[in-house]
Write a protein that holds these residues in place. Structure first.
Motif, PDB file in Angstrom:
ATOM      1  N   HIS A   1       2.584  -0.878   1.279  1.00  0.00           N
ATOM      2  CA  HIS A   1       1.600  -1.555   1.207  1.00  0.00           C
ATOM      3  C   HIS A   1       1.914  -2.133   2.449  1.00  0.00           C
ATOM      4  O   HIS A   1       3.127  -2.571   2.442  1.00  0.00           O
ATOM      5  CB  HIS A   1       1.440  -2.253   0.272  1.00  0.00           C
ATOM      6  CG  HIS A   1       1.063  -2.102  -1.036  1.00  0.00           C
ATOM      7  ND1 HIS A   1      -0.370  -1.275  -1.528  1.00  0.00           N
ATOM      8  CD2 HIS A   1       1.458  -1.694  -2.149  1.00  0.00           C
ATOM      9  CE1 HIS A   1       0.009  -0.448  -2.484  1.00  0.00           C
ATOM     10  NE2 HIS A   1       1.453  -0.955  -2.627  1.00  0.00           N
ATOM     11  N   ILE A   2       1.268  -2.091   3.896  1.00  0.00           N
ATOM     12  CA  ILE A   2       1.835  -2.767   5.003  1.00  0.00           C
ATOM     13  C   ILE A   2       1.688  -4.281   5.319  1.00  0.00           C
ATOM     14  O   ILE A   2       0.565  -4.182   5.460  1.00  0.00           O
ATOM     15  CB  ILE A   2       1.662  -1.939   6.138  1.00  0.00           C
ATOM     16  CG1 ILE A   2       2.354   0.017   6.091  1.00  0.00           C
ATOM     17  CG2 ILE A   2       2.236  -2.177   7.413  1.00  0.00           C
ATOM     18  CD1 ILE A   2       2.195   0.563   7.086  1.00  0.00           C
ATOM     19  N   PRO A   3       1.940  -5.363   5.503  1.00  0.00           N
ATOM     20  CA  PRO A   3       1.472  -6.334   5.510  1.00  0.00           C
ATOM     21  C   PRO A   3       1.115  -6.249   7.454  1.00  0.00           C
ATOM     22  O   PRO A   3       1.433  -5.402   8.305  1.00  0.00           O
ATOM     23  CB  PRO A   3       2.847  -7.546   5.693  1.00  0.00           C
ATOM     24  CG  PRO A   3       4.011  -6.739   5.841  1.00  0.00           C
ATOM     25  CD  PRO A   3       3.622  -5.078   5.543  1.00  0.00           C
TER      26      PRO A   3
ATOM     27  N   THR B   1      13.768  -3.656   3.712  1.00  0.00           N
ATOM     28  CA  THR B   1      12.515  -3.017   3.630  1.00  0.00           C
ATOM     29  C   THR B   1      11.215  -3.885   4.121  1.00  0.00           C
ATOM     30  O   THR B   1      10.466  -4.806   3.985  1.00  0.00           O
ATOM     31  CB  THR B   1      11.792  -2.316   1.974  1.00  0.00           C
ATOM     32  OG1 THR B   1      13.261  -1.719   1.521  1.00  0.00           O
ATOM     33  CG2 THR B   1      10.683  -2.222   2.160  1.00  0.00           C
ATOM     34  N   GLY B   2      10.965  -2.577   5.060  1.00  0.00           N
ATOM     35  CA  GLY B   2       9.402  -3.922   5.811  1.00  0.00           C
ATOM     36  C   GLY B   2       7.970  -3.507   5.245  1.00  0.00           C
ATOM     37  O   GLY B   2       7.369  -3.107   5.505  1.00  0.00           O
ATOM     38  N   MET B   3       7.932  -2.963   4.243  1.00  0.00           N
ATOM     39  CA  MET B   3       6.500  -2.766   3.595  1.00  0.00           C
ATOM     40  C   MET B   3       7.126  -3.210   2.161  1.00  0.00           C
ATOM     41  O   MET B   3       7.790  -2.969   1.735  1.00  0.00           O
ATOM     42  CB  MET B   3       6.499  -0.943   3.665  1.00  0.00           C
ATOM     43  CG  MET B   3       6.760   0.038   3.187  1.00  0.00           C
ATOM     44  SD  MET B   3       6.021   1.206   3.474  1.00  0.00           S
ATOM     45  CE  MET B   3       5.901   1.528   4.709  1.00  0.00           C
ATOM     46  N   ARG B   4       5.452  -3.321   1.069  1.00  0.00           N
ATOM     47  CA  ARG B   4       5.428  -3.057  -0.163  1.00  0.00           C
ATOM     48  C   ARG B   4       5.591  -2.306  -0.846  1.00  0.00           C
ATOM     49  O   ARG B   4       4.401  -1.575  -0.116  1.00  0.00           O
ATOM     50  CB  ARG B   4       4.446  -4.638  -0.766  1.00  0.00           C
ATOM     51  CG  ARG B   4       4.495  -5.211  -2.298  1.00  0.00           C
ATOM     52  CD  ARG B   4       3.626  -6.012  -2.077  1.00  0.00           C
ATOM     53  NE  ARG B   4       2.439  -5.957  -2.079  1.00  0.00           N
ATOM     54  CZ  ARG B   4       1.224  -5.420  -3.336  1.00  0.00           C
ATOM     55  NH1 ARG B   4       2.213  -4.048  -3.640  1.00  0.00           N
ATOM     56  NH2 ARG B   4       0.344  -5.486  -2.291  1.00  0.00           N
ATOM     57  N   VAL B   5       6.298  -1.677  -1.922  1.00  0.00           N
ATOM     58  CA  VAL B   5       5.670  -0.908  -2.785  1.00  0.00           C
ATOM     59  C   VAL B   5       5.755  -0.822  -3.909  1.00  0.00           C
ATOM     60  O   VAL B   5       6.705  -1.436  -4.583  1.00  0.00           O
ATOM     61  CB  VAL B   5       7.256   0.282  -2.005  1.00  0.00           C
ATOM     62  CG1 VAL B   5       6.865   1.966  -3.122  1.00  0.00           C
ATOM     63  CG2 VAL B   5       7.763   0.587  -0.824  1.00  0.00           C
ATOM     64  N   SER B   6       4.602   0.223  -3.989  1.00  0.00           N
ATOM     65  CA  SER B   6       3.941   0.079  -5.842  1.00  0.00           C
ATOM     66  C   SER B   6       4.006   1.301  -6.964  1.00  0.00           C
ATOM     67  O   SER B   6       3.888   1.842  -5.719  1.00  0.00           O
ATOM     68  CB  SER B   6       3.242  -1.042  -5.590  1.00  0.00           C
ATOM     69  OG  SER B   6       1.625   0.226  -5.676  1.00  0.00           O
TER      70      SER B   6
END
Length: 137
Positions: free
Chosen positions: A2-4, A87-92
């Protein structure tokens, strides 16, 4: 992943762009028992692979939890030459909600090498996997 998305500089996150690899296991799968060895050295792509192993039940995971640091790397240099990376994104996980950062992929069978085993030159994690597979080390 997930990229902000930001509406303006220094603003709160306005939304997220969701990306996925959408990989699925294909036939023929390897027949028989499948075991994967991992620990905290698995980071980024290796951690993604372990996420697929866990979520698609592709085998038994033995060892330690992966690093919990997946996603792209963003960095910049501060005055004085110090570099900052994060880390420049949220990973789920594959459900799109369960956090991955600082959590990683936990093994089905937790096992850390012991100091005695290291001193004796034994790979205790591999030995456990071979025992499960009923292969004499």
């Amino acid at each position: 992943m997930h990229i902000p998305r930001f509406a303006r500089p220094f603003a709160e996150v306005a939304g997220w762009q969701d990306l996925t690899w959408s990989l699925r296991p294909v036939s023929p799968l390897i027949s028989g028992e499948r075991i994967f060895l991992t620990d905290g050295r698995a980071i980024s792509y290796a951690e993604s692979v372990m996420g697929y192993v866990r979520d698609y039940k592709l085998g038994t995971i033995i060892g330690g939890t992966t690093a919990g640091a997946n996603g792209n790397v963003v960095g910049f240099t501060l005055p004085g030459g110090f570099s900052v990376m994060f880390t420049g994104m949220r990973v789920s996980r594959h459900d799109g909600r369960t956090p991955y950062h600082t959590v990683g992929v936990a093994p089905d069978i937790p096992l850390e090498p012991s100091l005695e085993g290291i001193r004796a030159g034994k790979d205790e994690v591999l030995a456990r996997a071979l025992t499960i597979l009923q292969i004499r080390p």
